[in-house]
Design a protein around this motif. Structure first.
Motif, PDB file in Angstrom:
ATOM      1  N   PRO A 170       1.054   5.279  18.915  1.00 54.49           N
ATOM      2  CA  PRO A 170       1.371   5.781  17.566  1.00 54.49           C
ATOM      3  C   PRO A 170       2.720   5.280  17.057  1.00 54.49           C
ATOM      4  O   PRO A 170       3.684   5.156  17.819  1.00 54.49           O
ATOM      5  CB  PRO A 170       1.397   7.302  17.767  1.00 54.49           C
ATOM      6  N   PHE A 171       2.762   4.987  15.760  1.00 57.70           N
ATOM      7  CA  PHE A 171       4.019   4.592  15.132  1.00 57.70           C
ATOM      8  C   PHE A 171       4.775   5.843  14.717  1.00 57.70           C
ATOM      9  O   PHE A 171       4.191   6.779  14.160  1.00 57.70           O
ATOM     10  CB  PHE A 171       3.753   3.716  13.903  1.00 57.70           C
ATOM     11  N   GLU A 172       6.064   5.877  15.001  1.00 52.60           N
ATOM     12  CA  GLU A 172       6.877   7.034  14.642  1.00 52.60           C
ATOM     13  C   GLU A 172       7.334   6.992  13.194  1.00 52.60           C
ATOM     14  O   GLU A 172       7.612   8.024  12.591  1.00 52.60           O
ATOM     15  CB  GLU A 172       8.089   7.131  15.577  1.00 52.60           C
ATOM     16  N   ARG A 173       7.439   5.775  12.644  1.00 50.49           N
ATOM     17  CA  ARG A 173       7.877   5.622  11.256  1.00 50.49           C
ATOM     18  C   ARG A 173       6.901   4.709  10.524  1.00 50.49           C
ATOM     19  O   ARG A 173       6.406   3.733  11.087  1.00 50.49           O
ATOM     20  CB  ARG A 173       9.270   5.012  11.174  1.00 50.49           C
ATOM     21  N   ARG A 174       6.654   5.018   9.260  1.00 45.10           N
ATOM     22  CA  ARG A 174       5.762   4.182   8.454  1.00 45.10           C
ATOM     23  C   ARG A 174       6.298   2.757   8.349  1.00 45.10           C
ATOM     24  O   ARG A 174       5.525   1.781   8.322  1.00 45.10           O
ATOM     25  CB  ARG A 174       5.619   4.785   7.057  1.00 45.10           C
ATOM     26  N   GLY A 183     -17.024  15.858   9.471  1.00 47.21           N
ATOM     27  CA  GLY A 183     -16.051  16.410   8.534  1.00 47.21           C
ATOM     28  C   GLY A 183     -14.621  16.366   9.016  1.00 47.21           C
ATOM     29  O   GLY A 183     -13.703  16.742   8.279  1.00 47.21           O
ATOM     30  N   PHE A 184     -14.396  15.913  10.252  1.00 46.79           N
ATOM     31  CA  PHE A 184     -13.039  15.802  10.761  1.00 46.79           C
ATOM     32  C   PHE A 184     -12.413  14.497  10.279  1.00 46.79           C
ATOM     33  O   PHE A 184     -13.109  13.572   9.851  1.00 46.79           O
ATOM     34  CB  PHE A 184     -13.032  15.861  12.291  1.00 46.79           C
ATOM     35  N   VAL A 185     -11.079  14.423  10.362  1.00 45.93           N
ATOM     36  CA  VAL A 185     -10.399  13.205   9.922  1.00 45.93           C
ATOM     37  C   VAL A 185      -9.586  12.583  11.058  1.00 45.93           C
ATOM     38  O   VAL A 185      -9.063  13.290  11.917  1.00 45.93           O
ATOM     39  CB  VAL A 185      -9.473  13.473   8.709  1.00 45.93           C
ATOM     40  N   ASN A 186      -9.526  11.270  11.016  1.00 49.75           N
ATOM     41  CA  ASN A 186      -8.715  10.490  11.948  1.00 49.75           C
ATOM     42  C   ASN A 186      -7.994   9.407  11.164  1.00 49.75           C
ATOM     43  O   ASN A 186      -8.391   9.080  10.036  1.00 49.75           O
ATOM     44  CB  ASN A 186      -9.586   9.823  13.019  1.00 49.75           C
ATOM     45  N   LEU A 187      -6.958   8.849  11.759  1.00 47.46           N
ATOM     46  CA  LEU A 187      -6.324   7.700  11.138  1.00 47.46           C
ATOM     47  C   LEU A 187      -7.370   6.605  10.938  1.00 47.46           C
ATOM     48  O   LEU A 187      -8.219   6.360  11.799  1.00 47.46           O
ATOM     49  CB  LEU A 187      -5.189   7.162  12.020  1.00 47.46           C
ATOM     50  N   ALA A 188      -7.312   5.957   9.775  1.00 49.36           N
ATOM     51  CA  ALA A 188      -8.283   4.912   9.473  1.00 49.36           C
ATOM     52  C   ALA A 188      -8.186   3.752  10.452  1.00 49.36           C
ATOM     53  O   ALA A 188      -9.186   3.109  10.770  1.00 49.36           O
ATOM     54  CB  ALA A 188      -8.078   4.417   8.038  1.00 49.36           C
ATOM     55  N   LYS A 189      -6.999   3.486  10.937  1.00 51.50           N
ATOM     56  CA  LYS A 189      -6.787   2.393  11.895  1.00 51.50           C
ATOM     57  C   LYS A 189      -5.847   2.912  12.987  1.00 51.50           C
ATOM     58  O   LYS A 189      -4.628   2.879  12.839  1.00 51.50           O
ATOM     59  CB  LYS A 189      -6.192   1.170  11.190  1.00 51.50           C
ATOM     60  N   LYS A 190      -6.423   3.407  14.052  1.00 50.54           N
ATOM     61  CA  LYS A 190      -5.632   4.068  15.082  1.00 50.54           C
ATOM     62  C   LYS A 190      -5.014   3.043  16.028  1.00 50.54           C
ATOM     63  O   LYS A 190      -5.724   2.302  16.718  1.00 50.54           O
ATOM     64  CB  LYS A 190      -6.494   5.049  15.866  1.00 50.54           C
ATOM     65  N   PRO A 191      -3.681   2.985  16.093  1.00 48.43           N
ATOM     66  CA  PRO A 191      -3.031   2.021  16.980  1.00 48.43           C
ATOM     67  C   PRO A 191      -3.071   2.494  18.432  1.00 48.43           C
ATOM     68  O   PRO A 191      -3.276   3.674  18.707  1.00 48.43           O
ATOM     69  CB  PRO A 191      -1.592   1.987  16.453  1.00 48.43           C
ATOM     70  N   GLU A 192      -2.865   1.543  19.357  1.00 49.19           N
ATOM     71  CA  GLU A 192      -2.832   1.915  20.778  1.00 49.19           C
ATOM     72  C   GLU A 192      -1.680   2.878  21.055  1.00 49.19           C
ATOM     73  O   GLU A 192      -1.819   3.825  21.816  1.00 49.19           O
ATOM     74  CB  GLU A 192      -2.688   0.660  21.642  1.00 49.19           C
ATOM     75  N   ALA A 249       0.826  -1.203   0.000  1.00 44.40           N
ATOM     76  CA  ALA A 249       0.000   0.000   0.000  1.00 44.40           C
ATOM     77  C   ALA A 249       0.862   1.256   0.000  1.00 44.40           C
ATOM     78  O   ALA A 249       1.884   1.322   0.699  1.00 44.40           O
ATOM     79  CB  ALA A 249      -0.918   0.000   1.213  1.00 44.40           C
ATOM     80  N   SER A 250       0.446   2.245  -0.780  1.00 46.59           N
ATOM     81  CA  SER A 250       1.189   3.503  -0.838  1.00 46.59           C
ATOM     82  C   SER A 250       0.982   4.330   0.423  1.00 46.59           C
ATOM     83  O   SER A 250       1.811   5.173   0.765  1.00 46.59           O
ATOM     84  CB  SER A 250       0.766   4.310  -2.070  1.00 46.59           C
ATOM     85  N   ASN A 251      -0.140   4.106   1.110  1.00 45.21           N
ATOM     86  CA  ASN A 251      -0.407   4.777   2.377  1.00 45.21           C
ATOM     87  C   ASN A 251      -0.817   3.744   3.413  1.00 45.21           C
ATOM     88  O   ASN A 251      -1.550   2.805   3.104  1.00 45.21           O
ATOM     89  CB  ASN A 251      -1.528   5.810   2.232  1.00 45.21           C
ATOM     90  N   SER A 252      -0.336   3.933   4.653  1.00 45.65           N
ATOM     91  CA  SER A 252      -0.675   3.000   5.718  1.00 45.65           C
ATOM     92  C   SER A 252      -1.849   3.530   6.530  1.00 45.65           C
ATOM     93  O   SER A 252      -1.848   4.692   6.937  1.00 45.65           O
ATOM     94  CB  SER A 252       0.520   2.789   6.643  1.00 45.65           C
ATOM     95  N   PRO A 253      -2.854   2.698   6.807  1.00 43.97           N
ATOM     96  CA  PRO A 253      -3.979   3.138   7.642  1.00 43.97           C
ATOM     97  C   PRO A 253      -3.553   3.423   9.083  1.00 43.97           C
ATOM     98  O   PRO A 253      -4.282   4.070   9.825  1.00 43.97           O
ATOM     99  CB  PRO A 253      -4.959   1.970   7.564  1.00 43.97           C
ATOM    100  N   TYR A 254      -2.370   2.939   9.473  1.00 43.10           N
ATOM    101  CA  TYR A 254      -1.843   3.194  10.813  1.00 43.10           C
ATOM    102  C   TYR A 254      -1.060   4.506  10.885  1.00 43.10           C
ATOM    103  O   TYR A 254      -0.736   4.974  11.966  1.00 43.10           O
ATOM    104  CB  TYR A 254      -0.890   2.076  11.241  1.00 43.10           C
ATOM    105  N   PHE A 255      -0.758   5.073   9.700  1.00 44.25           N
ATOM    106  CA  PHE A 255       0.206   6.184   9.693  1.00 44.25           C
ATOM    107  C   PHE A 255      -0.233   7.387   8.857  1.00 44.25           C
ATOM    108  O   PHE A 255      -0.136   8.526   9.302  1.00 44.25           O
ATOM    109  CB  PHE A 255       1.560   5.666   9.172  1.00 44.25           C
ATOM    110  N   SER A 256      -0.720   7.148   7.637  1.00 44.65           N
ATOM    111  CA  SER A 256      -0.989   8.283   6.755  1.00 44.65           C
ATOM    112  C   SER A 256      -2.300   8.200   5.987  1.00 44.65           C
ATOM    113  O   SER A 256      -2.598   9.090   5.191  1.00 44.65           O
ATOM    114  CB  SER A 256       0.166   8.443   5.751  1.00 44.65           C
TER     115      SER A 256
END
Length: 237
Positions: free
Chosen positions: A167-171, A156-165, A141-148
């Motif tokens: 946060p990941f610092e790097r994709r 109308g607000f946005v959140n990560l599609a898959k929010k981890p417990e 995937a070009s974008n990670s649901p955990y990151f971008s």
């Protein structure tokens, strides 16, 4: 023990994004010719069948080497019809016509002309070695649901599609995620005819490179696939 394998290719007549795309000329041949050729080159199949509601598509598939031309019922050829029932219908018709029962069913997408015989071989090898319910294909995937990759709320607000417990610092640290490319699907006979969905609790993915994962759905996709195909033939360009 040798296995009986059927390849199906579903080619619906109606296409709004790219009119008549399944038999549109692509580097000198109808689009459908490329996946029929890849199926033959894999040397895996006892039969190759094309399912379509269009007589011109079925005749084109016969000319380019498909063994069976299966007329798809109108109810399975609408804009909202699911693909899996059409694949199952095609396979059932071929078993009835041939008098043969197949062990492995593989569906190849007409709109993935950049796939190679080795991709088909890889999918079938994974299916028959690991024995999941089915195998699908995808690319990283070009974008990670955990990151971008974000999804929008009703407000109308946005959140990560898959929010981890945490946060990941790097994709690169995120769990592997893939874009399904729709190129190849494969099933064992044990489960094939009873399934309602493509994704099950025992689905494996076979990774294909991005340059072979273009799925033609728009004119831009068509032009990009043609460009990549030309680069394959003439790499110096």
């Amino acid at each position: 023990m040798s296995k009986n394998r059927l390849c199906t290719i579903c080619a619906r007549q109606g296409s709004k994004g790219v009119p008549n795309k399944n038999i549109r000329q692509f580097h000198g041949k109808p689009l459908i010719a490329y996946v029929i050729a890849a199926a033959h080159e894999s040397r895996l199949f006892d039969a190759i069948a094309v399912s379509s509601d269009g007589d011109d598509i079925l005749e084109c598939s016969r000319i380019y080497g498909a063994d069976y031309q299966i007329k798809r019922p109108e109810a399975m050829a609408t804009d909202v019809a699911a693909k899996l029932p059409a694949i199952q219908h095609c396979a059932s018709q071929v078993e009835s016509l041939s008098g043969k029962q197949f062990d492995t069913f593989v569906d190849i997408s007409v709109t993935s002309p950049l796939l190679l015989a080795q991709d088909i071989q890889g999918v079938v090898a994974l299916l028959e070695k690991q024995l999941p319910i089915n195998v699908i294909t995808g690319t990283v995937a070009s974008n990670s649901p955990y990151f971008s990759l974000v999804e929008q709320t009703a407000e109308g607000f946005v959140n990560l599609a898959k929010k981890p417990e945490k946060p990941f610092e790097r994709r690169q640290d995120c769990p592997p995620c893939f874009d399904m490319n729709g190129a190849i699907y494969a099933w064992t006979a044990e489960h094939f005819f009873s399934l309602k969905d493509v994704i099950t609790d025992r689905t494996l993915i076979y990774e294909m490179p991005a340059e072979r994962s273009v799925d033609i759905d728009t004119e831009l996709d068509f032009e990009f696939a043609a460009f990549l195909f030309n680069k394959r033939i003439h790499p110096s360009r």
